[in-house]
Design a protein around this motif. Structure first.
Motif, PDB file in Angstrom:
ATOM      1  N   LYS A  99       0.739  -1.221   0.057  1.00 47.64           N
ATOM      2  CA  LYS A  99      -0.102  -0.023  -0.011  1.00 47.64           C
ATOM      3  C   LYS A  99       0.809   1.131  -0.182  1.00 47.64           C
ATOM      4  O   LYS A  99       0.399   2.428  -0.694  1.00 47.64           O
ATOM      5  N   ALA A 100       2.070   1.207   0.780  1.00 46.81           N
ATOM      6  CA  ALA A 100       2.881   2.177   0.621  1.00 46.81           C
ATOM      7  C   ALA A 100       3.525   2.583  -0.816  1.00 46.81           C
ATOM      8  O   ALA A 100       3.762   3.753  -1.134  1.00 46.81           O
ATOM      9  N   ASP A 146       2.047   8.546  -7.116  1.00 48.63           N
ATOM     10  CA  ASP A 146       2.797   9.992  -6.812  1.00 48.63           C
ATOM     11  C   ASP A 146       3.843   9.888  -8.137  1.00 48.63           C
ATOM     12  O   ASP A 146       3.909  11.055  -8.720  1.00 48.63           O
ATOM     13  N   LEU A 147       4.390   9.070  -8.411  1.00 49.61           N
ATOM     14  CA  LEU A 147       5.635   9.024  -9.602  1.00 49.61           C
ATOM     15  C   LEU A 147       4.666   9.254 -11.119  1.00 49.61           C
ATOM     16  O   LEU A 147       5.341   9.906 -11.808  1.00 49.61           O
ATOM     17  N   LEU A 170      -4.375   4.352  -9.629  1.00 58.43           N
ATOM     18  CA  LEU A 170      -3.333   4.104 -10.369  1.00 58.43           C
ATOM     19  C   LEU A 170      -3.619   4.099 -11.771  1.00 58.43           C
ATOM     20  O   LEU A 170      -2.943   4.981 -12.381  1.00 58.43           O
ATOM     21  N   TYR A 171      -4.712   3.473 -12.202  1.00 60.60           N
ATOM     22  CA  TYR A 171      -4.889   3.450 -13.636  1.00 60.60           C
ATOM     23  C   TYR A 171      -5.414   4.695 -14.238  1.00 60.60           C
ATOM     24  O   TYR A 171      -5.319   5.282 -15.367  1.00 60.60           O
ATOM     25  N   ALA A 172      -6.151   5.556 -13.204  1.00 61.82           N
ATOM     26  CA  ALA A 172      -6.976   6.873 -13.550  1.00 61.82           C
ATOM     27  C   ALA A 172      -5.544   7.685 -13.804  1.00 61.82           C
ATOM     28  O   ALA A 172      -5.610   8.457 -14.569  1.00 61.82           O
ATOM     29  N   ALA A 173      -4.733   7.710 -12.827  1.00 68.78           N
ATOM     30  CA  ALA A 173      -3.311   8.337 -12.967  1.00 68.78           C
ATOM     31  C   ALA A 173      -2.780   8.192 -14.440  1.00 68.78           C
ATOM     32  O   ALA A 173      -2.276   9.276 -15.090  1.00 68.78           O
ATOM     33  N   VAL A 186       9.847   3.115 -15.839  1.00 65.36           N
ATOM     34  CA  VAL A 186      10.655   4.453 -15.774  1.00 65.36           C
ATOM     35  C   VAL A 186       9.930   5.630 -16.112  1.00 65.36           C
ATOM     36  O   VAL A 186       8.895   5.610 -17.063  1.00 65.36           O
ATOM     37  N   VAL A 187      10.146   6.516 -15.394  1.00 64.49           N
ATOM     38  CA  VAL A 187       9.340   7.895 -15.666  1.00 64.49           C
ATOM     39  C   VAL A 187      10.362   8.795 -15.815  1.00 64.49           C
ATOM     40  O   VAL A 187      11.233   9.038 -15.144  1.00 64.49           O
ATOM     41  N   ASP A 188      10.223   9.614 -17.187  1.00 65.22           N
ATOM     42  CA  ASP A 188      11.003  10.835 -17.453  1.00 65.22           C
ATOM     43  C   ASP A 188      12.560  10.652 -17.240  1.00 65.22           C
ATOM     44  O   ASP A 188      13.283  11.360 -17.044  1.00 65.22           O
TER      45      ASP A 188
END
Length: 425
Positions: free
Chosen positions: A61-62, A69-70, A94-97, A167-169
């Motif tokens: 959950k954490a 956030d990422l 998560l999927y909405a983000a 991988v983000v950005d």
């Protein structure tokens, strides 16, 4: 006779695999501890990288909160690879983000294994497919989706996309064992697995992961992409640790077998393994037994799956681990009140080297699936990992003796389940 040819071809492939995938465990060069470990890791396809100390998550959950956030912070692109991917109520945020970022113009690319819709865990009661993400502009493909072509090329069933990576950005990298499904992230009860994920702030690691993502994407899709489309950040935000990335997949020479064989051949004091589905072949046994002959302690922590067919596979073979002389621990206590499944993939050698990622220490992960594993030369992470094992895992387990292991094989072991899991689990 013709109708049996695919089955015969598959059996022949399995026999050949058994002889070739684990050669590193008995290879004289890989087993030569006088050769520097770094050389042997790189000879086995490991890519040397510098990484910072990771954010470590044992609480799903954490991690899910951090994951959202990422994703929400992404400005340029998001790359995701997962073995099992499906939606459930607990994963809606998560999927909405992901969908929102795609609508904003962020490039979102996602590869999931084609076995996802056949998930046989508790997820099956809650999941629904992720194809809806395409409506928002997410680029989503399946690797090796099950189709009629499998009848023509049955050996293609063997290789699965088992990697879990984000991988983000070109900066933030996520590795570990959690899938994007109900039991890994979405459950609120005892269905939630025990697992781990690691977040790195590293442009260098991101670059290595991007290269392999592009390769697998282009193998699966007619819409080809280029690594130039996904720039990576330069430098590190803080500190550095020597590490070797084993991204076992198309276009890579990385060998997970070579990773473990190199480490075990160098071990001087202790090998600790969380191997989920601990099915070893003779080469793997030989390498670990050679370590014990040098005085190295080998500790193996074995989870028990509540699914009966998986139990049949596990209990059929657990006695062999005990007979080999390993220190074997299990969380099976004889009743049906099972702990949440320990799905974590972790190995610590000599209180210094730590292996994390998607790879189990079993025969299948040595070459019958695409895997990501990262070896870190980090005494501080090793110390934290061993404390995690002592405080969160070992306290739930008890030693497994040979008499008990043989009784479990007699009572619950199943040869068919074992063979199925050995090659396909």
């Amino acid at each position: 006779m013709t109708r049996y040819q695919p089955i015969l071809a598959l059996c022949l492939c399995l026999l050949l695999c058994a002889c070739s995938l684990t050669e590193s465990f008995v290879d004289p060069y890989i087993q030569d501890a006088s050769i520097p470990l770094a050389e042997r890791l790189e000879a086995s396809g490991g890519v040397p990288v510098q990484v910072p100390y990771p954010e470590t998550y044992y609480d799903a959950k954490a991690f899910l909160e951090r994951y959202v956030d990422l994703i929400s912070s992404a400005e340029d692109y998001i790359l995701v690879t997962t073995f099992l991917g499906s939606a459930s109520e607990g994963l809606e945020e998560l999927y909405a983000a992901l969908a929102e970022k795609a609508r904003e113009g962020v490039d979102v690319y996602m590869v999931m294994d084609g076995i996802s819709s056949f998930d046989m865990t508790a997820t099956a009661q809650y999941m629904y497919p992720l194809y809806f993400l395409r409506e928002s502009g997410v680029h989503l493909i399946e690797y090796g989706s099950l189709s009629g072509m499998m009848l023509i090329h049955p050996t293609s069933l063997l290789i699965r996309e088992h990697r879990k990576m984000v991988v983000v950005d070109g900066r933030w990298c996520v590795l570990g064992g959690m899938n994007m499904n109900y039991i890994s992230l979405g459950a609120d009860n005892r269905d939630l697995q025990r697992d781990s994920m690691y977040v790195f702030d590293s442009g260098e690691l991101a670059g290595a992961l991007v290269d392999q993502f592009v390769t697998i994407w282009n193998e699966c899709s007619v819409d080809h992409i280029s690594a130039d489309d996904f720039p990576t950040a330069s430098g590190l935000s803080h500190g550095s640790t020597d590490a070797w990335l084993f991204n076992q997949g198309p276009g890579s020479d990385a060998s997970v077998a070579g990773l473990y064989a190199s480490l075990f051949a160098s071990a001087k004091e202790e090998i600790v393994i969380l191997p989920y589905l601990a099915f070893f072949n003779d080469d793997m046994y030989a390498c670990l037994e050679a370590a014990m002959d040098r005085g190295v302690s080998v500790k193996i922590y074995l989870p028990v799956d509540s699914r009966e067919y998986v139990q049949g596979a596990l209990f059929y073979d657990y006695h062999r681990l005990v007979e080999a002389g390993f220190e074997v621990y299990t969380d099976y206590d004889g009743d049906d009140d099972y702990l949440p499944l320990l799905h974590e993939k972790l190995c610590v050698v000599d209180g210094r080297y730590v292996v994390i990622g998607s790879s189990n220490f079993n025969f299948r992960s040595m070459g019958l699936s695409y895997e990501i594993a990262l070896v870190l030369d980090s005494p501080s992470l090793a110390d934290a990992s061993l404390r995690h094992i002592d405080q969160d895992i070992a306290v739930t387990m008890q030693p497994l003796d040979l008499e008990t292991a043989l009784a479990l094989k007699e009572e619950k072991g199943n040869l068919f389940s074992y063979l199925f899991s050995y090659y396909g689990g």
